[in-house]
Design an enzyme around this catalytic site. Structure first.
Site, PDB file in Angstrom:
ATOM      1  N   THR A  46       0.747  -1.332  -0.082  1.00 31.09           N
ATOM      2  CA  THR A  46       0.006   0.106   0.033  1.00 31.09           C
ATOM      3  C   THR A  46       0.827   1.328  -0.101  1.00 31.09           C
ATOM      4  OG1 THR A  46      -1.754   1.252   1.369  1.00 31.09           O
ATOM      5  CG2 THR A  46      -0.096  -0.037   2.433  1.00 31.09           C
ATOM      6  N   TYR A 100      -2.267   0.485   9.928  1.00 32.42           N
ATOM      7  CA  TYR A 100      -2.364  -0.267   8.723  1.00 32.42           C
ATOM      8  C   TYR A 100      -1.239  -0.176   7.886  1.00 32.42           C
ATOM      9  CZ  TYR A 100      -3.896  -1.008   3.658  1.00 32.42           C
ATOM     10  OH  TYR A 100      -4.035  -1.297   2.457  1.00 32.42           O
TER      11      TYR A 100
END
Length: 330
Positions: A117, A142
């Site tokens: 990501t 995250y």
């Protein structure tokens, strides 16, 4: 040889399964169906329901199938949720990825494509668009959980006969142009998904989280990539490693940023009708602006995006959202 897709019942994973099958690949899927759907998996794929960290399941999957590559999507992806519940994210995204990497080593699977990501960058300090050499400074658990997995892959590749590609996506959106699959998760937080639901009357309004960011209109700016282009990048990464290419980290985006308000205006334009947009306070963990420099992916993977058009992305998302409302198996 077969390709194992983890999270193949989810949004990006289900597109990946179709892309592999379209390319004539043999596909195996592991998914525990916590957020994915059994019907979203192409029927030609062999499906195993279960957890990616289950060693008993590993033995079954890797002995019953001649797997030479893993494409790993399974994990948790909601930034504010990770801030509120960081240990769940380190468990789902880091600890369980470690178990899957260990299985790859144990069963001598030489190739691994990881769904990473752009959140590993946080808010970039350098010049946009972001390159892979940008300092890594995740602003949420995250992002940290994904970065930890990248580090494990790097170190595993140094110690074993193992090659990996980590693709750092930006904001994935849209749906299969043939409407075979799309974003179907109940309660999904993706901007274009939520805007599509608001446009089609599935929710009463959409919130814009933060209008005081240092951007032209005060809202966050992101690089939106069509999910089918992203799946194709994974396929190109697999082809490159099978041909002898080494380990690689690459951004996946288009290099163009749109603000939240610009996206919502485009949804209204494509849909042809207005919907209720409400301004709200900032969410924890959101970076101000992040746009990809995709030159490494284009050069190393020979990746050529086909759907670099925000209106087309939104058109496919709305078509899928409309289709989804007519299903009775969700």
């Amino acid at each position: 040889m077969a390709v194992l897709v983890t999270g193949g019942a989810g949004y990006i994973g289900s597109h990946m399964v179709w892309a592999l099958l379209d390319a004539g690949q043999d596909v195996v899927v592991i998914d525990r169906l916590s957020t994915g759907f059994r019907w979203a998996i192409a029927p030609e794929a062999r499906f195993y329901e279960g957890d990616i960290a289950d060693e008993t399941l590993h033995e079954k999957v890797f002995t019953e199938n001649n797997i030479d590559a893993i494409i790993h999507f399974a994990g948790s992806i909601i930034v504010p949720e990770s801030v509120a519940n960081p240990l769940m994210y380190y468990e789902n995204n880091t600890v369980k990825s470690r178990a899957l990497i260990a299985a790859a080593v144990k069963y001598k699977v030489p190739h691994f494509v990881f769904s990473s990501t752009a959140a590993v960058y946080g808010t970039p300090q350098g010049t946009e668009p972001v390159t892979e050499t940008e300092p890594l400074n995740p602003e949420s658990p995250y992002g940290s959980s994904k970065l930890m997995t990248e580090i494990m892959l790097r170190d595993t590749a140094l110690a074993h006969d193992f090659t990996y590609t980590a693709l750092r996506y930006f904001n994935v959106a849209g749906a299969d142009p043939r409407s075979r699959t799309g974003q179907s998760t109940v309660g999904a937080t993706h901007l274009i998904k939520v805007a599509g639901e608001a446009a089609l009357g599935k929710r009463g309004h959409i919130d814009v989280f933060g209008t005081d960011y240092p951007t032209p209109d005060g809202t966050c700016i992101r690089d939106y990539i069509h999910v089918s282009d992203l799946a194709n990048a994974h396929l190109k990464a697999l082809e490159r490693m099978r041909a002898g290419g080494g380990s690689l980290v690459a951004n996946c985006g288009y290099g163009t940023g749109f603000s939240v308000l610009e996206v919502l205006e485009t949804v209204k334009k494509v849909h042809g009708k207005a919907f209720d947009v409400r301004l709200a306070s900032r969410r924890p963990g959101d970076a101000v602006m992040i746009v990809a420099n995709p030159s490494v992916a284009k050069r190393e993977l020979n990746w050529q995006p086909q759907y670099d058009n925000l209106e087309f992305i939104i058109k496919t998302a709305l078509a899928w959202e409309d289709h989804l409302g007519k299903r009775n198996d969700r």
